[in-house]
Design a protein around this motif. Structure first.
Motif, PDB file in Angstrom:
ATOM      1  N   MET A 223       0.806  -1.207   0.000  1.00 22.08           N
ATOM      2  CA  MET A 223       0.000   0.000   0.000  1.00 22.08           C
ATOM      3  C   MET A 223       0.846   1.267   0.000  1.00 22.08           C
ATOM      4  SD  MET A 223      -3.011  -1.186  -0.103  1.00 22.08           S
ATOM      5  CE  MET A 223      -3.944   0.309   0.194  1.00 22.08           C
ATOM      6  N   ARG A 224       2.103   1.158   0.402  1.00 16.02           N
ATOM      7  CA  ARG A 224       2.949   2.339   0.527  1.00 16.02           C
ATOM      8  C   ARG A 224       3.641   2.740  -0.772  1.00 16.02           C
ATOM      9  NH1 ARG A 224       1.030   5.178   4.487  1.00 16.02           N
ATOM     10  NH2 ARG A 224       1.148   4.181   6.537  1.00 16.02           N
ATOM     11  N   MET A 229      -1.100   4.327  -2.030  1.00 16.52           N
ATOM     12  CA  MET A 229      -1.289   5.271  -0.929  1.00 16.52           C
ATOM     13  C   MET A 229      -0.022   6.058  -0.602  1.00 16.52           C
ATOM     14  SD  MET A 229      -4.444   5.281  -0.018  1.00 16.52           S
ATOM     15  CE  MET A 229      -4.426   6.102   1.582  1.00 16.52           C
ATOM     16  N   GLY A 230       1.146   5.573  -1.048  1.00 16.67           N
ATOM     17  CA  GLY A 230       2.372   6.297  -0.751  1.00 16.67           C
ATOM     18  C   GLY A 230       2.530   6.513   0.751  1.00 16.67           C
ATOM     19  N   SER A 231       2.718   7.767   1.132  1.00 19.04           N
ATOM     20  CA  SER A 231       2.877   8.094   2.556  1.00 19.04           C
ATOM     21  C   SER A 231       1.560   8.454   3.226  1.00 19.04           C
ATOM     22  CB  SER A 231       3.852   9.271   2.714  1.00 19.04           C
ATOM     23  OG  SER A 231       3.337  10.427   2.061  1.00 19.04           O
ATOM     24  N   PHE A 232       0.449   8.387   2.475  1.00 15.77           N
ATOM     25  CA  PHE A 232      -0.854   8.759   3.025  1.00 15.77           C
ATOM     26  C   PHE A 232      -1.516   7.569   3.717  1.00 15.77           C
ATOM     27  CE2 PHE A 232      -0.218  11.467  -0.765  1.00 15.77           C
ATOM     28  CZ  PHE A 232      -0.192  12.711  -0.142  1.00 15.77           C
ATOM     29  N   ASP A 233      -2.419   7.871   4.620  1.00 10.34           N
ATOM     30  CA  ASP A 233      -3.104   6.833   5.381  1.00 10.34           C
ATOM     31  C   ASP A 233      -4.600   6.756   5.100  1.00 10.34           C
ATOM     32  OD1 ASP A 233      -0.808   5.993   6.651  1.00 10.34           O
ATOM     33  OD2 ASP A 233      -1.111   7.250   8.409  1.00 10.34           O
ATOM     34  N   VAL A 234      -5.252   7.888   4.845  1.00 12.20           N
ATOM     35  CA  VAL A 234      -6.708   7.966   4.774  1.00 12.20           C
ATOM     36  C   VAL A 234      -7.130   8.379   3.367  1.00 12.20           C
ATOM     37  CG1 VAL A 234      -8.796   8.952   5.797  1.00 12.20           C
ATOM     38  CG2 VAL A 234      -6.757   8.613   7.204  1.00 12.20           C
ATOM     39  N   ALA A 265      -3.492  15.643  -0.357  1.00 12.38           N
ATOM     40  CA  ALA A 265      -3.632  15.728  -1.804  1.00 12.38           C
ATOM     41  C   ALA A 265      -5.115  15.612  -2.130  1.00 12.38           C
ATOM     42  CB  ALA A 265      -2.839  14.626  -2.505  1.00 12.38           C
ATOM     43  N   PHE A 266      -5.601  16.432  -3.043  1.00 15.87           N
ATOM     44  CA  PHE A 266      -7.041  16.431  -3.333  1.00 15.87           C
ATOM     45  C   PHE A 266      -7.293  17.055  -4.701  1.00 15.87           C
ATOM     46  CE2 PHE A 266      -5.727  19.946  -0.646  1.00 15.87           C
ATOM     47  CZ  PHE A 266      -6.131  21.068  -1.352  1.00 15.87           C
ATOM     48  N   GLY A 267      -8.416  16.690  -5.296  1.00 14.54           N
ATOM     49  CA  GLY A 267      -8.789  17.252  -6.583  1.00 14.54           C
ATOM     50  C   GLY A 267     -10.021  16.574  -7.137  1.00 14.54           C
ATOM     51  N   ALA A 268     -10.657  17.240  -8.102  1.00 14.71           N
ATOM     52  CA  ALA A 268     -11.888  16.744  -8.718  1.00 14.71           C
ATOM     53  C   ALA A 268     -11.710  16.633 -10.219  1.00 14.71           C
ATOM     54  CB  ALA A 268     -13.056  17.681  -8.402  1.00 14.71           C
ATOM     55  N   VAL A 281      -9.603  12.589  -2.074  1.00 13.31           N
ATOM     56  CA  VAL A 281      -8.767  13.222  -1.061  1.00 13.31           C
ATOM     57  C   VAL A 281      -7.857  12.170  -0.434  1.00 13.31           C
ATOM     58  CG1 VAL A 281      -8.710  14.654   1.009  1.00 13.31           C
ATOM     59  CG2 VAL A 281     -10.686  14.786  -0.519  1.00 13.31           C
ATOM     60  N   LEU A 282      -6.593  12.497  -0.269  1.00 17.53           N
ATOM     61  CA  LEU A 282      -5.649  11.676   0.480  1.00 17.53           C
ATOM     62  C   LEU A 282      -5.099  12.509   1.629  1.00 17.53           C
ATOM     63  CD1 LEU A 282      -3.628  10.039  -2.438  1.00 17.53           C
ATOM     64  CD2 LEU A 282      -5.206   8.867  -0.910  1.00 17.53           C
ATOM     65  N   GLY A 283      -4.966  11.889   2.791  1.00 20.01           N
ATOM     66  CA  GLY A 283      -4.446  12.605   3.939  1.00 20.01           C
ATOM     67  C   GLY A 283      -3.768  11.672   4.916  1.00 20.01           C
ATOM     68  N   ARG A 284      -3.054  12.251   5.852  1.00 15.81           N
ATOM     69  CA  ARG A 284      -2.408  11.460   6.888  1.00 15.81           C
ATOM     70  C   ARG A 284      -3.379  11.152   8.025  1.00 15.81           C
ATOM     71  NH1 ARG A 284       2.926  11.747   7.821  1.00 15.81           N
ATOM     72  NH2 ARG A 284       3.032  11.770   5.573  1.00 15.81           N
ATOM     73  N   ASP A 285      -4.279  12.109   8.307  1.00 13.37           N
ATOM     74  CA  ASP A 285      -5.223  11.954   9.406  1.00 13.37           C
ATOM     75  C   ASP A 285      -6.654  12.054   8.895  1.00 13.37           C
ATOM     76  OD1 ASP A 285      -3.242  11.767  11.450  1.00 13.37           O
ATOM     77  OD2 ASP A 285      -2.966  13.947  11.324  1.00 13.37           O
ATOM     78  N   THR A 286      -7.554  11.400   9.619  1.00 17.58           N
ATOM     79  CA  THR A 286      -8.966  11.401   9.233  1.00 17.58           C
ATOM     80  C   THR A 286      -9.561  12.794   9.283  1.00 17.58           C
ATOM     81  OG1 THR A 286      -9.168   9.159  10.111  1.00 17.58           O
ATOM     82  CG2 THR A 286     -11.209  10.355   9.713  1.00 17.58           C
ATOM     83  N   ALA A 287      -9.199  13.581  10.291  1.00 17.47           N
ATOM     84  CA  ALA A 287      -9.766  14.928  10.427  1.00 17.47           C
ATOM     85  C   ALA A 287      -9.451  15.783   9.206  1.00 17.47           C
ATOM     86  CB  ALA A 287      -9.238  15.590  11.696  1.00 17.47           C
ATOM     87  N   GLN A 288      -8.246  15.638   8.645  1.00 23.20           N
ATOM     88  CA  GLN A 288      -7.886  16.397   7.449  1.00 23.20           C
ATOM     89  C   GLN A 288      -8.796  16.036   6.278  1.00 23.20           C
ATOM     90  OE1 GLN A 288      -3.806  14.785   7.374  1.00 23.20           O
ATOM     91  NE2 GLN A 288      -3.096  16.908   7.207  1.00 23.20           N
TER      92      GLN A 288
END
Length: 316
Positions: A223-224, A229-234, A265-268, A281-288
């Motif tokens: 996954m990394r 997913m690279g360095s992203f988690d969510v 990272a995000f975009g449409a 959307v990709l992020g490290r944390d869920t809140a982001q």
């Protein structure tokens, strides 16, 4: 399609038995067979207009899937019913089969969410399956924004969403996938065995608009790596079915960026056949990720209905 007269959760049973990624997991749980009473939940929500507001006109349920009365708690859209999906077991277990049916009549509007995150427990037999059917008539508007999905280590889960949307209707559908309980145990992060999501959309006359499938098998594919997913988690996946003119206005307002310093990272981009947009959307944390999904939701609501978002709930 399920045979005439068969129960709604039979579609989830048939789906899990037919797809290749679950072929190795057809064994029955020793505690209780899959698809038995208590493991087959069904929920149908039917929304219709009554005067100046939408009501929950039809509610059918079978435990462990249920919902209670509609709430009118949105100060920006006071005639918009909010319905919270509830699973009385608190999680999904091996052998569970769930079916959700959401139907909006002409001009109806609704917001559907969940009581909390969907937790998928670890499994040593079988799998959990979910079928969602969403139907929107002309001028209908649905915000379907459940809380994140959290697959535990060794979880096996498949979900299929079938959408039938009229040309003038709008559906905002969001799915947020967490990597697992990454602060619970080192092996929990991307520790699920298989997680599979698919979405298909058609017009009322049957014309196909698009299909999308996301499948992760962390034990088989890393996954990394770049491109996964690279360095992203969510991961947040938002599908917007809406008329083309509204989609273009929303696309102009939606930002796109890769912010490595903030781990975002995000975009449409446009969906095929003038079906609408897809926003990722990709992020490290869920809140982001939830914050970015909320930003997009705010743009969609303003462009489609003219209303703003209410303040976020304290517990969100």
């Amino acid at each position: 399609m399920k045979p005439a007269g068969s129960p709604p959760w039979a579609v989830a049973e048939a789906l899990g038995a037919s797809i290749p990624e679950l072929a190795a997991y057809q064994d029955e749980p020793p505690q209780m067979r899959s698809g038995t009473v208590g493991k087959t939940g069904f929920l149908r929500l039917g929304f219709e207009t009554r005067g100046s507001r939408t009501i929950l006109a039809n509610l059918e349920r079978r435990a462990p899937y249920m919902a209670q009365r509609a709430l009118y708690c949105d100060q920006e859209m006071p005639f918009l019913p909010y319905v919270f999906l509830i699973t009385t077991t608190g999680c999904l277990l091996q052998g569970d089969r769930l079916a959700l049916d959401i139907d909006l009549g002409p001009g109806a509007q609704a917001h559907v969410t969940s009581q909390s995150a969907t937790k998928i427990h670890g499994m040593d037999a079988n799998y959990a399956a979910q079928i969602q059917t969403i139907t929107l008539a002309e001028q209908a508007y649905l915000e379907f924004l459940p809380d994140p999905i959290i697959p535990h280590r060794h979880a096996r889960f498949i979900s299929h969403t079938q959408i039938c949307v009229a040309p003038s209707a709008t559906l905002l559908l969001a799915e947020i996938l967490q990597p697992g309980r990454k602060y619970h145990h080192p092996d929990e992060c991307f520790g699920a065995t298989v997680v599979s999501f698919s979405t298909a959309a058609v017009r009322p006359e049957g014309r196909t608009l698009f299909t999308e499938k996301l499948m992760i098998e962390p034990q088989r594919f890393a996954m990394r790596q770049t491109g996964v997913m690279g360095s992203f988690d969510v991961f947040g996946n938002v599908i917007l079915c809406t008329p083309a003119d509204k989609a273009e206005r929303i696309l102009e307002r939606a930002e796109a960026d890769v912010q490595l310093a903030d781990a975002m990272a995000f975009g449409a981009c446009r969906l095929p056949n003038d079906a609408g947009l897809i926003y990722k959307v990709l992020g490290r944390d869920t809140a982001q990720v939830k914050a970015k999904v909320r930003e997009f939701w705010g743009i969609v609501r303003k462009e489609v209905t003219g209303a703003d978002l209410p303040p976020p709930f304290l517990w969100r």
